[in-house]
Design an enzyme around this catalytic site. Structure first.
Site: not given
Ligand code: 6PG
Length: 486
Positions: A133, A187, A190-191, A194
């Site tokens: 990430s 991960k 994590h997303n 995010e």
């Molecule tokens: C990271 C991000 C990276 C990316 C993803 C999410 O941790 O560096 O999460 O993995 O930005 O692809 O992108 P989307 O918003 O397009 O799902």
């Protein structure tokens, strides 16, 4: 095949931005890096442009690439997740020897990682699915890395990954997460966090913009100020920058020129699907995925505008509700903080559930540690999360930690007020609101689930338990309505 005098300690396959930045990061940190890309122009361009940064060994075939690596060979795949990854793994497996290590640094679905690990292990090699990430900038200057795979691979790989990861208080933001798919699972979550974090920031922006009538520039200043307190984080920081930017051509705030349809590559969606599969209420994360999906339902949104779906009685702004702007801004800050806390708490719950399901033994303290730097959700309050799991590794939920419980005591009233105001203003706050519903659900003494059990027993004889005696019960609903113990 080319004979190489000096061998590379690590190799990178796939030299799009993430791959080439990671390769440069290795080179800048003293590793000799083997680089290979399917189209050789990219490989040549990388080496030509950045050879002054360190030692690269370029190859134009997989065989040459593999021959340029020291044993046990370590190659990181940075290609688009999916079938391309499988194709590269297959080529590498053919060219590599037993004990060599293949690392997938893409955003792979963890179940694919589990399968790939099995297949690669059957061919005598090690496979490590590693979440990376930090985006392009992180790959170059220090990402947060979440490697899974066999523990023995970590012994070889650990020092190399530590040399390129972000460092916080002397600790590199990388550690072995657990076997097979653990790294990619973590991960993925994590997303998901995010997505929720970005959405709550978006909801706060929406309230300040269309509820308090503030300009993007003013809101940018508010976010800058928030960034020096509890909310100090990368996402708040970049939000202030995005809101401050004006389009040079039109002189308008850029934010007003960006089409309001959020895209996604799917990792947040996977987190929501997995939460449902595991039976973990990751409501804040799921709502943030739905919010993106709703934003992109262009035809329906257009039709709703044209048809002027009724709003009911809504206020045009907070002044009409008799709310003071300064107080509102502070309330919104607190609501954002509260909803963010719930999203993290739910994310950690999902990781625990995934870890239990797959026997990965993931340590939540490790995650709080390696997410403090490099990654997209890096935030000061991860230190608090680490403290929470340090004090009680078996914490039933993050929000039950005494520090966060006290924080919530301060946040709860403003959080409720903001949701009431948002409703009166007709502004959507799906994550603020669903996070509060989750919170109230968790602390409720009685839930309407009792009624649902009664209904289920009525139409499907699904039985129920009682609070006053042990056993399983059923009512003969269509007859005498006697309650029998089964
Ligand atoms: C990271 C991000 C990276 C990316 C993803 C999410 O941790 O560096 O999460 O993995 O930005 O692809 O992108 P989307 O918003 O397009 O799902």
């Amino acid at each position: 095949m080319t004979e190489h005098k000096d061998l590379a300690s690590i190799g990178v396959v796939g030299l799009a931005v993430m791959g080439s930045n990671l390769a440069r990061n290795f080179a800048r940190n003293g590793q000799t890096v083997a680089v290979y890309n399917r189209s050789p122009e990219k490989t040549r361009a990388l080496v030509e442009e950045f050879c002054s940064e360190g030692n690269f060994i370029p190859s134009e075939s997989v065989e040459d690439f593999v021959a340029s690596l020291e044993r046990p060979r370590k190659a990181i795949i940075m290609v688009q997740a999916g079938t391309a990854t499988d194709a590269v793994i297959d080529q590498l497996c053919d060219a590599m020897d037993d004990g060599d290590i293949i690392i997938d640094g893409g955003n792979a679905l963890y179940t694919d990682t589990i399968r790939r690990e099995r297949e690669v292990a059957a061919r005598g090699k090690h496979f490590v699915g590693a979440g990376i990430s930090g985006g392009e900038e992180g790959a170059l200057n220090g990402p947060s890395i979440m490697p899974g795979g066999p523990a023995e691979s970590w012994e070889t790989l650990g020092p190399i990954l530590e040399s390129v990861a972000a460092v916080v208080d002397g600790t590199p933001c990388v550690t072995h997460i657990g076997p097979n798919g653990a790294g990619h699972f973590v991960k993925m979550v994590h997303n998901g966090i995010e997505y929720a974090d970005m959405q709550v920031i978006g909801e706060a922006y929406q309230l300040l913009r269309y509820g308090a009538g503030m300009t993007p520039k003013e809101i940018s200043e508010v976010f800058t100020e928030w960034n020096s307190g509890d909310l100090d984080s990368y996402l708040i920081d970049i939000t202030a920058e995005v809101l401050a930017l004006e389009d040079a051509e039109s002189g308008k705030p850029l934010i007003d020129l960006i089409v309001d349809e959020a895209g996604q590559k799917g990792t947040g969606r996977w987190t929501a699907i997995e939460g449902l599969q595991l039976g973990v209420p990751i409501t804040a994360i799921a709502e943030s995925v739905f919010a993106r999906v709703l934003s992109s339902a262009t035809a329906q949104r257009q039709a709703a505008q044209e048809e002027q779906l009724p709003s009911g009685e809504v206020a045009a702004g907070i002044s009409q509700l008799g709310i003071d702007k300064k107080a509102f801004v502070e309330d919104v800050r607190r609501a954002l903080y509260a909803a963010k806390l719930i999203a993290y708490s739910q994310g950690f719950d999902e990781i625990k559930a995934g870890s239990d399901e797959h026997n990965w033994d993931v340590d939540p303290r490790d995650l709080a540690t390696i997410w403090r730097g490099g990654c997209i959700i890096r935030a000061k309050f991860l230190n608090r999360i680490r403290d929470a799991y340090d004090t009680n590794p078996a914490l039933p939920a993050l929000i039950l930690d005494p520090y966060f419980k006290n924080e919530l005591a301060e946040l709860i009233d403003p959080w409720r007020r903001v949701i009431v105001s948002a409703t009166q203003l007709g502004l959507p706050v799906p994550v603020f609101a669903s996070a509060l519903a989750y919170y109230d659900g968790l602390r409720a003494e009685r839930l309407p689930a009792a009624l649902i059990q009664g209904q289920r027993d009525y139409f499907g004889a699904h039985t129920f338990k009682r609070v006053d005696k042990p056993g399983t019960f059923h009512v003969e609903w269509s007859g005498a309505r006697t309650i029998s113990s089964l």
